[in-house]
Write an enzyme that holds these catalytic residues in place. Structure first.
Site, PDB file in Angstrom:
ATOM      1  N   CYS A  22     -42.493  11.260  -8.808  1.00  0.00           N
ATOM      2  CA  CYS A  22     -42.335  10.545 -10.077  1.00  0.00           C
ATOM      3  C   CYS A  22     -41.977  11.480 -11.232  1.00  0.00           C
ATOM      4  O   CYS A  22     -41.838  11.038 -12.368  1.00  0.00           O
ATOM      5  CB  CYS A  22     -43.582   9.714 -10.407  1.00  0.00           C
ATOM      6  SG  CYS A  22     -43.559   8.083  -9.621  1.00  0.00           S
ATOM      7  N   HIS A  66     -35.701  -3.738 -17.163  1.00  0.00           N
ATOM      8  CA  HIS A  66     -34.472  -2.936 -17.249  1.00  0.00           C
ATOM      9  C   HIS A  66     -34.492  -1.953 -18.422  1.00  0.00           C
ATOM     10  O   HIS A  66     -33.463  -1.682 -19.036  1.00  0.00           O
ATOM     11  CB  HIS A  66     -33.223  -3.836 -17.284  1.00  0.00           C
ATOM     12  CG  HIS A  66     -32.908  -4.418 -15.945  1.00  0.00           C
ATOM     13  ND1 HIS A  66     -33.629  -5.446 -15.395  1.00  0.00           N
ATOM     14  CD2 HIS A  66     -31.979  -4.079 -15.022  1.00  0.00           C
ATOM     15  CE1 HIS A  66     -33.137  -5.733 -14.203  1.00  0.00           C
ATOM     16  NE2 HIS A  66     -32.143  -4.919 -13.945  1.00  0.00           N
ATOM     17  N   GLU A 103     -47.040  -0.957  -8.566  1.00  0.00           N
ATOM     18  CA  GLU A 103     -45.886  -0.058  -8.689  1.00  0.00           C
ATOM     19  C   GLU A 103     -45.063  -0.127  -7.404  1.00  0.00           C
ATOM     20  O   GLU A 103     -43.839  -0.061  -7.431  1.00  0.00           O
ATOM     21  CB  GLU A 103     -46.365   1.370  -8.950  1.00  0.00           C
ATOM     22  CG  GLU A 103     -45.258   2.298  -9.370  1.00  0.00           C
ATOM     23  CD  GLU A 103     -45.787   3.642  -9.846  1.00  0.00           C
ATOM     24  OE1 GLU A 103     -46.056   3.765 -11.059  1.00  0.00           O
ATOM     25  OE2 GLU A 103     -45.946   4.551  -9.021  1.00  0.00           O
TER      26      GLU A 103
HETATM   27 ZN   LIG Z   1     -42.589   6.212 -10.600  1.00  0.00          ZN
END
Ligand SMILES: [Zn+2]
Length: 117
Positions: A22, A66, A103
């Site tokens: 990430c 978005h 997530e």
């Molecule tokens: Zn992520």
């Protein structure tokens, strides 16, 4: 009774000061579950599903879908995004009890804020 509605949105982020996947710019298809707590009133409902949809779309989905989350939420971990979503919703949705933010399919955060009923 608990009433839950599920939403989804796509967003990009990268985590700072973090060693892992990430850290690189990438996107997630987030799934958000919003739960309210209450007793059905005379019309048989705690709240109309449509009203939950309208409130969450206006206050969360339109703002995050978005988008590049780093522009909106500092260090946009699932935990921080959950807190942001809670803060965006609890005034509009006083019966707000819990949010779950996925997530990925198998990784999520559950948050119940201090103002939970
Ligand atoms: Zn992520």
């Amino acid at each position: 009774m608990y009433l839950t509605k599920r939403f989804s949105f796509e967003a990009a982020h990268n985590l700072m000061n973090y060693k892992g996947k990430c850290a690189n710019l990438h996107g997630h298809s987030y799934v958000l579950e919003v739960t309210v707590l209450g007793e059905p009133t005379q019309n048989g409902m705690i709240i109309d599903f449509y009203d939950v949809k309208k409130i969450v779309e206006e206050n969360v989905i339109l703002k995050l879908d978005h988008k590049y989350l780093n522009d909106i939420i500092e260090q946009s971990s699932a935990e921080r995004i959950s807190l942001w979503i809670w803060n965006a919703l609890h005034n509009e949705l006083p019966a707000l009890y819990e949010i779950k933010l996925f997530e990925t399919e198998d990784s999520w955060v559950t948050f119940r804020g201090p103002n939970a009923p």
